[in-house]
Design a protein around this motif. Sequence first.
Motif, PDB file in Angstrom:
ATOM      1  N   LYS A 149       0.821  -1.209   0.000  1.00 29.82           N
ATOM      2  CA  LYS A 149       0.000   0.000   0.000  1.00 29.82           C
ATOM      3  C   LYS A 149       0.856   1.260   0.000  1.00 29.82           C
ATOM      4  O   LYS A 149       0.633   2.174  -0.803  1.00 29.82           O
ATOM      5  CB  LYS A 149      -0.938  -0.002   1.215  1.00 29.82           C
ATOM      6  N   GLY A 150       1.826   1.331   0.890  1.00 27.23           N
ATOM      7  CA  GLY A 150       2.688   2.515   0.962  1.00 27.23           C
ATOM      8  C   GLY A 150       3.441   2.737  -0.335  1.00 27.23           C
ATOM      9  O   GLY A 150       3.539   3.876  -0.815  1.00 27.23           O
ATOM     10  N   ASP A 151       3.967   1.651  -0.925  1.00 26.65           N
ATOM     11  CA  ASP A 151       4.668   1.763  -2.211  1.00 26.65           C
ATOM     12  C   ASP A 151       3.729   2.285  -3.294  1.00 26.65           C
ATOM     13  O   ASP A 151       4.099   3.144  -4.096  1.00 26.65           O
ATOM     14  CB  ASP A 151       5.231   0.406  -2.637  1.00 26.65           C
ATOM     15  N   PHE A 152       2.508   1.745  -3.320  1.00 28.05           N
ATOM     16  CA  PHE A 152       1.526   2.162  -4.319  1.00 28.05           C
ATOM     17  C   PHE A 152       1.254   3.662  -4.213  1.00 28.05           C
ATOM     18  O   PHE A 152       1.299   4.389  -5.203  1.00 28.05           O
ATOM     19  CB  PHE A 152       0.220   1.377  -4.130  1.00 28.05           C
ATOM     20  N   ILE A 153       0.995   4.124  -2.985  1.00 30.21           N
ATOM     21  CA  ILE A 153       0.685   5.541  -2.778  1.00 30.21           C
ATOM     22  C   ILE A 153       1.879   6.404  -3.173  1.00 30.21           C
ATOM     23  O   ILE A 153       1.729   7.417  -3.876  1.00 30.21           O
ATOM     24  CB  ILE A 153       0.273   5.797  -1.304  1.00 30.21           C
ATOM     25  N   GLY A 154       3.072   6.004  -2.750  1.00 26.99           N
ATOM     26  CA  GLY A 154       4.273   6.762  -3.083  1.00 26.99           C
ATOM     27  C   GLY A 154       4.513   6.834  -4.585  1.00 26.99           C
ATOM     28  O   GLY A 154       4.821   7.908  -5.125  1.00 26.99           O
ATOM     29  N   GLU A 155       4.365   5.709  -5.289  1.00 26.00           N
ATOM     30  CA  GLU A 155       4.577   5.686  -6.745  1.00 26.00           C
ATOM     31  C   GLU A 155       3.565   6.562  -7.462  1.00 26.00           C
ATOM     32  O   GLU A 155       3.916   7.330  -8.362  1.00 26.00           O
ATOM     33  CB  GLU A 155       4.479   4.247  -7.256  1.00 26.00           C
ATOM     34  N   GLN A 159       4.221  10.053  -9.582  1.00 27.24           N
ATOM     35  CA  GLN A 159       3.770  10.226 -10.965  1.00 27.24           C
ATOM     36  C   GLN A 159       2.947  11.502 -11.123  1.00 27.24           C
ATOM     37  O   GLN A 159       3.118  12.238 -12.098  1.00 27.24           O
ATOM     38  CB  GLN A 159       2.931   9.013 -11.412  1.00 27.24           C
ATOM     39  N   ILE A 160       2.054  11.746 -10.194  1.00 23.77           N
ATOM     40  CA  ILE A 160       1.193  12.933 -10.271  1.00 23.77           C
ATOM     41  C   ILE A 160       2.030  14.211 -10.171  1.00 23.77           C
ATOM     42  O   ILE A 160       1.866  15.157 -10.959  1.00 23.77           O
ATOM     43  CB  ILE A 160       0.109  12.885  -9.173  1.00 23.77           C
ATOM     44  N   ALA A 164       2.642  17.056 -13.113  1.00 20.69           N
ATOM     45  CA  ALA A 164       2.321  18.468 -12.870  1.00 20.69           C
ATOM     46  C   ALA A 164       3.538  19.343 -13.134  1.00 20.69           C
ATOM     47  O   ALA A 164       3.437  20.424 -13.745  1.00 20.69           O
ATOM     48  CB  ALA A 164       1.810  18.657 -11.441  1.00 20.69           C
ATOM     49  N   GLN A 165       4.705  18.892 -12.706  1.00 29.53           N
ATOM     50  CA  GLN A 165       5.930  19.678 -12.923  1.00 29.53           C
ATOM     51  C   GLN A 165       6.257  19.752 -14.405  1.00 29.53           C
ATOM     52  O   GLN A 165       6.675  20.801 -14.907  1.00 29.53           O
ATOM     53  CB  GLN A 165       7.096  19.051 -12.147  1.00 29.53           C
ATOM     54  N   GLU A 166       6.049  18.674 -15.132  1.00 32.99           N
ATOM     55  CA  GLU A 166       6.324  18.693 -16.577  1.00 32.99           C
ATOM     56  C   GLU A 166       5.392  19.659 -17.297  1.00 32.99           C
ATOM     57  O   GLU A 166       5.809  20.386 -18.200  1.00 32.99           O
ATOM     58  CB  GLU A 166       6.186  17.285 -17.156  1.00 32.99           C
ATOM     59  N   ARG A 167       4.138  19.690 -16.911  1.00 30.12           N
ATOM     60  CA  ARG A 167       3.185  20.628 -17.524  1.00 30.12           C
ATOM     61  C   ARG A 167       3.600  22.066 -17.229  1.00 30.12           C
ATOM     62  O   ARG A 167       3.544  22.939 -18.092  1.00 30.12           O
ATOM     63  CB  ARG A 167       1.764  20.367 -17.001  1.00 30.12           C
ATOM     64  N   ARG A 168       4.009  22.321 -15.989  1.00 23.09           N
ATOM     65  CA  ARG A 168       4.439  23.678 -15.605  1.00 23.09           C
ATOM     66  C   ARG A 168       5.669  24.078 -16.415  1.00 23.09           C
ATOM     67  O   ARG A 168       5.751  25.202 -16.923  1.00 23.09           O
ATOM     68  CB  ARG A 168       4.762  23.725 -14.116  1.00 23.09           C
TER      69      ARG A 168
END
Length: 182
Positions: A149-155, A159-160, A164-168
Amino acid sequence: PEGGPGRPPGPAPKMDSQAVLEFLDEHNPDAAKRMREALQENPAMAERLLGRLEPHIREALAEPDPQTRDLRIAQLRNGWEIMGATRTLTDAIRQETPQPKLDEIQGELRGLLAQYFDIQVKLREREIAGLEARLGQLRTEMATQLSRKGDFIGERLTQIVKAAQERRERGRSEDGPPGGKR
């Protein structure tokens, strides 16, 4: 035939009359002989009968588990024996056969019906064992998922944020112009 990776097998291909007769040769020679005679005397009726047997035989032969396949074949054989014993009993009753002979015929039919019941129980036990095995697999998969679960949330969060940084950095945002005004 395989349905593909991770998918159950698809339906078995339809059998032709010759394949049904070959199955009968091996598992019910008397019926195979009668069917061949019927093909000579009344081909249309015999083909209809073979067509009615085909899906049951195909289903039994398509069973991937060898023990369950053997039980399904035994079930077919037992069903044919029950039909024959039922005909024998019906004829004996019509002909007013003496009671001791009727008792003997009924005893044979009783034994066949007991075999039928036992086969049904064994098939159900095989089904339950398969379901229990699948349930065990699902529990193992779920435990693995829960431990990650922790790995899933972190990954996903990474990604999110990265998206967002790439769009900016490209100077555009899917949420509208900078400052949140539209």
